[in-house]
Write a protein that holds these residues in place. Structure first.
Motif, PDB file in Angstrom:
ATOM      1  N   LYS A  72       0.837  -1.206   0.000  1.00  0.00           N
ATOM      2  CA  LYS A  72       0.000   0.000   0.000  1.00  0.00           C
ATOM      3  C   LYS A  72       0.871   1.254   0.000  1.00  0.00           C
ATOM      4  N   GLY A 217      -4.888   1.394  -7.860  1.00  0.00           N
ATOM      5  CA  GLY A 217      -5.336   1.325  -6.472  1.00  0.00           C
ATOM      6  C   GLY A 217      -4.292   0.689  -5.588  1.00  0.00           C
ATOM      7  N   THR A 219      -4.562  -2.096  -3.940  1.00  0.00           N
ATOM      8  CA  THR A 219      -4.573  -3.561  -3.966  1.00  0.00           C
ATOM      9  C   THR A 219      -4.789  -4.025  -5.397  1.00  0.00           C
ATOM     10  N   PHE A 222      -8.509  -4.041  -6.628  1.00  0.00           N
ATOM     11  CA  PHE A 222      -9.067  -2.767  -7.096  1.00  0.00           C
ATOM     12  C   PHE A 222      -8.781  -2.586  -8.576  1.00  0.00           C
ATOM     13  N   ASN A 223      -7.602  -2.937  -9.005  1.00  0.00           N
ATOM     14  CA  ASN A 223      -7.199  -2.730 -10.393  1.00  0.00           C
ATOM     15  C   ASN A 223      -7.910  -3.700 -11.343  1.00  0.00           C
ATOM     16  N   GLN A 225     -10.931  -4.802 -10.750  1.00  0.00           N
ATOM     17  CA  GLN A 225     -12.286  -4.256 -10.815  1.00  0.00           C
ATOM     18  C   GLN A 225     -12.359  -3.054 -11.747  1.00  0.00           C
ATOM     19  N   SER A 226     -11.341  -2.203 -11.677  1.00  0.00           N
ATOM     20  CA  SER A 226     -11.288  -1.032 -12.555  1.00  0.00           C
ATOM     21  C   SER A 226     -11.270  -1.450 -14.026  1.00  0.00           C
TER      22      SER A 226
END
Length: 243
Positions: A72, A217, A219, A222-223, A225-226
């Protein structure tokens, strides 16, 4: 990116993101490989004095540090680190649940236990399952033999050990191996894209989705999902236009 740039789009300089940090093996750091801390506060100071902070699980590896808190941290500091050749200073609070004053007082109190070996963990650190191997590393940084007694050590030395527990300074000299990064920071400037349809604002009929965009993102999920969402939006709009 070259195609998008050639068509007139602005490209935010791409940099790797979500990566581990390399720590030089000063003081037998590699010997700690495999140790994990469930709660560690990590503060990174990159070029120009920019500071980034994350708290969470951390893993010591044979090349440096990894784990959720570090990944992160790399996401938020990706551009600052990239601009500084991936060198920085990393400060670790190894037991953020225990205030430095409380830890210092406890270590100084243990000095009264005449026969107590310094390799014995303070009670507050035992309660947080602090790794004994890491405690030994902290002693070695102050050149303290593991068979030394609390009563044999100066208060100044004991305070330094407590401070190391709360602010262990380590140099970052590089990132994990190339191509082991999870995602890319940078890409097509979002101001030039209609985010409801993923349609280019500059070129009619041109769509963008996924990592070609300046979206990343902290995590990997997140990427993913994007990428799925932007692809869905682009496909939905394109289907509407051709139907």
């Amino acid at each position: 990116w070259r195609i998008a740039s050639g068509l007139g789009h602005t490209i935010v300089d791409p940099k790797p993101s979500l990566f581990t940090f390399k720590i030089p093996d000063n003081g037998n750091w590699k010997a700690l490989a495999g140790i994990s801390l469930q709660d560690c506060c990590c503060v990174l100071t990159a070029g120009g004095g920019a500071k980034f902070e994350q708290r969470g699980p951390m893993l010591i590896t044979h090349w440096g540090v990894s784990g959720p808190a570090i990944l992160k941290l790399s996401a938020w500091a990706a551009r600052a680190l990239g601009s500084n050749s991936y060198t920085a200073e990393l400060n670790l609070d190894l037991c953020p649940q225990v205030p430095v004053e409380e830890l210092t007082s406890e270590i100084l109190r243990m000095k009264k236990l005449k026969n107590k070996a310094f390799s014995s963990l303070p009670l507050s650190m035992k309660e947080t399952s602090f790794p004994r191997r890491l405690w030994g590393y902290l002693l070695s940084r102050q050149k303290i033999p593991e068979d030394a007694r609390f009563s044999e050590l100066k208060d100044k030395t004991l305070r330094k050990v407590a401070l190391d527990c709360k602010r262990l300074a380590l140099p970052v000299q590089g990132k994990g191996p190339f191509k082991e990064e999870f995602v890319t920071s940078g890409g097509v400037d979002l101001r030039e894209v209609d985010l409801k349809t993923m349609r280019s604002k500059k070129i009619n009929g041109l769509y963008f989705g996924g990592e070609v965009l300046n979206i990343d993102g902290e995590t990997g999920g997140f990427n993913f999902q994007s990428a799925w969402t932007s692809g869905f939006l682009a496909g939905k709009d394109l289907a509407k236009r051709v139907s």
